[in-house]
Write an enzyme that holds these catalytic residues in place. Structure first.
Site, mmCIF file in Angstrom:
data_model
loop_
_atom_site.group_PDB
_atom_site.id
_atom_site.type_symbol
_atom_site.label_atom_id
_atom_site.label_comp_id
_atom_site.label_asym_id
_atom_site.label_seq_id
_atom_site.Cartn_x
_atom_site.Cartn_y
_atom_site.Cartn_z
ATOM 1 N N GLU A 173 0.966 -1.081 -0.077
ATOM 2 C CA GLU A 173 -0.047 -0.185 0.247
ATOM 3 C C GLU A 173 0.836 1.575 0.180
ATOM 4 O O GLU A 173 0.298 2.162 -0.681
ATOM 5 C CB GLU A 173 -1.284 -0.414 1.611
ATOM 6 C CG GLU A 173 -1.963 -1.526 1.435
ATOM 7 C CD GLU A 173 -3.090 -1.090 0.107
ATOM 8 O OE1 GLU A 173 -3.230 0.640 -0.829
ATOM 9 O OE2 GLU A 173 -4.184 -1.490 -0.045
ATOM 10 N N SER B 103 -24.432 -23.900 56.624
ATOM 11 C CA SER B 103 -23.288 -24.411 57.183
ATOM 12 C C SER B 103 -21.962 -23.488 57.006
ATOM 13 O O SER B 103 -20.724 -23.986 58.021
ATOM 14 C CB SER B 103 -23.201 -25.638 57.274
ATOM 15 O OG SER B 103 -24.122 -26.916 57.887
#
Length: 736
Positions: A130, A390
């Site tokens: 590019e 518990s």
């Protein structure tokens, strides 16, 4: 007389005629200078005409410049703010993507850092294809424009474009449907503006974030994840060439629609790279043999509940960093899903992992399946308030150890007992008789826990847990009672994990943190004394593990809420704490849902999937009493509830006379330890009596019912005296 006037008139006529002729000759001469050239006045005429032409040209140029400047000014500022908008991304502690959220218009645009997010081979191909002189030009590359024009003229087609990456970025920032000379000129102007405003690395990052890849995908990261299923940090040559080719015509090369066109475009990039001597022919040939993907993959969604919470609470931040570990999260989510499916329909599972030292949340699995509506997948069960069963018992024992009236090897009775109308029973409806305190906790016996809670005080337990970061939820206008020891209170899994991490931290908790912030101002919170915290952790280390699991590797506790609605298991080693919840999000009962059977195996499997070697718990703190029952001080060998103390006569109740509760004691250590000794005086009770400071035995009361002890360091101290019957009195003093 008559001749003179006639002569005068004739002479005047002649002069008039001559004057007219001279004027005519002058006009003819001027005409010749302008029209036919050579004369004495020719050079001055040319110069005048040149000056006028030059002036006209200069005026035209000035007007053009003014017009151009006005046009450039009319373009307005660069739309940088709009172009920098990206999808909000959630990353883990190492920067790995957990989840991204699409922008308001549905586009996927992820932030990009070319130096850290992108494979160098892709950048090499991109610049070679590019913009070969990207780092040399100022936005416009005249050589590239000339080469493109020459190739177009000689080959009759566009071989390479003349637009630089900066010009392409300008087009992406201000999209135009039609291509024209005006649009190209606008790109050039904007490219120069961009170069003057941003650095090269910023330009490249912005281009990599905006480059179109078809549909609602923008940027290399979104494209790589959607098409290749991975970040662009590691790309093959074929993948890099494909990602270079797609933005040239993103809609006609979409891999999910036109894979053949994308393949041809990729191969053209490879051919061009061979021509440019960037790629060898052999490598290009191998890359061409690789097929292109034909399906689009979904964006990753790891830790969806934690991500949703962070996205909703942290505003105006494009990248939100969490303390989670993506690798750990990735192995625990399938664990929760598989176990929930095995346990039955409508069952969900929540898992949370906490680093003990820092309080950072390393993993959070909020449900079995985020997208399963039948299991209420979008409800985060790690933050849901549920009955803990518990799981609060270890804190009852911790306070009892801290107060010094019981030791892990003390004996305690597990037999029927009644507190007014409340008569606690064990889960299996049986009683074990007299057992060591540590076994009562390991077997999760209910009666001993409630007897100790009665001695410690439910309000004190609730206050201590809240002080340590546990947000307990009670029914409106209800005070803490004995039932909270068996689950009669609401709590979240994340709060339980924070509290349990306090055992591994030897008595302090660290508020949990999930979003990484620049400043960490969290202070440790007090849970228990060091000795008591270590004793609880050491007892839980001996809890019988699930089937096929190793013993004495993980300290853990299970819990089951009333009606089989919640199954819990929380465990820790020296490095991390893991909490597991199992049940139905709607609170419906699940017969047979027990913490030891449903949650504990998930806990142990979670520890195994962390990939870490289990870290031993800390060593016992200095002053910890480690002894068998036979070697304990007589008052600590057996615990008796206050209402059942056996006395030989009418003795007075045990009472500490000095120091008084809440008093301040000034200690001068300059004269030596003997001079600094602090007296402890008691009244009543049955000899022998043991003095304990912060849970550590300091000797026995003598016949005069007093003893000198070495006071602890500055700060608050808990002083307890226990007599032969198990009766005890406690005061809290401040040493200064």
């Amino acid at each position: 007389m008559t001749d003179a006037p006639i002569s005068t008139r004739h002479s005047g006529a002649v002069r008039s005629t001559e004057l007219r002729c001279a004027i005519a000759r002058l006009r003819i001469s001027r005409f010749r200078v302008w029209s036919f050239g050579p004369s004495r006045n020719d050079n001055s005429g040319v110069q005048g005409r040149g000056h006028r032409l030059l002036s006209a040209a200069a005026l035209t140029l000035i007007l053009a410049i003014i017009t151009f400047v006005g046009w450039v000014y009319a373009l307005g500022p660069l739309p940088l703010d709009e172009s920098r908008q990206v999808s909000t991304t959630i990353v883990d502690r190492n920067g790995k993507l957990l989840r991204a959220y699409a922008m308001a218009d549905g586009r996927w645009r992820l932030p990009v850092d070319a130096n850290t997010n992108v494979d160098p081979i892709y950048l090499k191909l991109l610049l070679a294809y590019e913009d070969q002189r990207f780092y040399a030009h100022d936005g416009i590359d005249p050589l590239a424009l000339g080469r493109a024009a020459l190739q177009l003229g000689t080959r009759g087609q566009i071989v390479s474009g003349g637009s630089t990456i900066t010009m392409q970025l300008a087009r992406l920032m201000e999209p135009r449907r039609q291509r024209s000379l005006y649009a190209k000129l606008r790109q050039m102007v904007r490219a120069i503006e961009i170069e003057r405003t941003l650095g090269k690395s910023e330009i490249l990052d912005l281009y990599l974030a905006l480059a179109p890849y078809g549909g609602n995908l923008e940027g290399i990261r979104a494209a790589s994840i959607a098409y290749l299923g991975k970040e662009p940090k590691r790309l093959s040559l074929a993948e890099a060439a494909l990602l270079v080719a797609l933005p040239q015509s993103p809609e006609t090369r979409r891999l999910d629609r036109y894979p053949d066109a994308a393949l041809k475009a990729r191969d053209r990039v490879l051919d061009r790279m061979v021509e440019e001597h960037v790629v060898s022919p052999e490598d290009a040939k191998q890359a061409k043999a690789v097929p292109v993907p034909k399906l689009r993959k979904p964006m990753p969604i790891l830790a969806p509940h934690a991500s949703d919470t962070a996205f909703a609470t942290v505003k105006d931040t494009p990248v939100i960093k969490l303390t989670l570990d993506a690798n750990l999260q990735k192995v625990l989510e399938p664990l929760a899903r598989d176990r929930a499916v095995a346990l039955g329909p409508n069952i969900s599972v929540g898992i949370i992992v906490v680093d003990n030292e820092s309080g950072d949340v390393l993993a959070r699995v909020g449900s079995a399946d985020y997208f399963d509506e039948s299991r209420a997948g979008q409800v985060d069960m790690t933050r849901a308030i549920r009955s803990p069963g518990s799981t609060l018992k270890p804190f009852i024992y911790g306070l009892a150890f801290e107060d010094g009236f019981v030791h892990p090897d003390s004996l305690i009775d597990d037999r029927p007992v009644r507190f007014g109308s409340y008569a606690p029973e064990n889960f299996d409806m049986t009683f074990q008789g007299t057992v060591p305190v540590k076994k009562a906790l390991q077997l999760s016996l209910n009666v001993p826990a409630i007897v100790l809670l009665d001695r410690v005080g439910a309000s004190r337990l609730a206050s201590r847990l809240r002080q340590a970061g546990g947000n307990l939820v009670l029914p409106k206008d209800e005070a803490p009672g004995l039932a909270m020891g068996l689950g009669g209170v609401g709590v979240t899994l994340q709060d339980l994990a924070q509290l349990y991490a306090g055992f591994a931290r030897l008595g302090t908790t660290k508020p949990l943190r999930e979003v990484v912030a620049a400043k960490d101002d969290r202070d440790p919170l007090r849970l228990l004394d060091q000795v008591a915290a270590w004793q609880v952790g050491n007892v839980l280390l001996g809890t019988p593990p699930p089937e096929n699991a190793a013993h004495n590797r993980i300290a853990f506790k299970t819990g089951t809420s009333y009606g089989y609605r919640d199954a819990w298991s929380v465990g820790f080693d020296g490095r991390m704490t893991i909490g597991v919840w199992v049940g139905r999000p709607d609170g419906a009962p699940v017969p047979g849902l027990i913490g030891r059977v449903a949650a504990a195996p998930i806990l142990f499997d979670a520890f195994a999937r962390t990939g870490k070697t289990l870290t031993p718990l800390p060593k016992p703190p200095k002053g910890t009493l480690v002894a068998s029952n036979a070697k304990l001080p007589l008052p600590l060998r057996r615990f008796r509830p206050v209402g059942e103390l056996v006395r030989s006569g009418g003795e007075q109740a045990l009472h500490i006379q000095f120091p008084l509760n809440g008093s301040r004691i000034d200690v001068d250590r300059s004269a030596g330890s003997e001079a600094a000794a602090m007296p402890v005086k008691v009244a009543g009770g049955v000899l022998p009596m043991t003095v304990m400071v912060n849970g550590t035995a300091r000797g026995e009361i003598d016949g005069r019912r007093q003893r000198l002890i070495d006071p602890p360091g500055p700060g608050f101290a808990r002083l307890t005296v226990i007599d032969a019957t198990g009766a005890a009195d406690t005061v809290v003093i401040r040493i200064q």
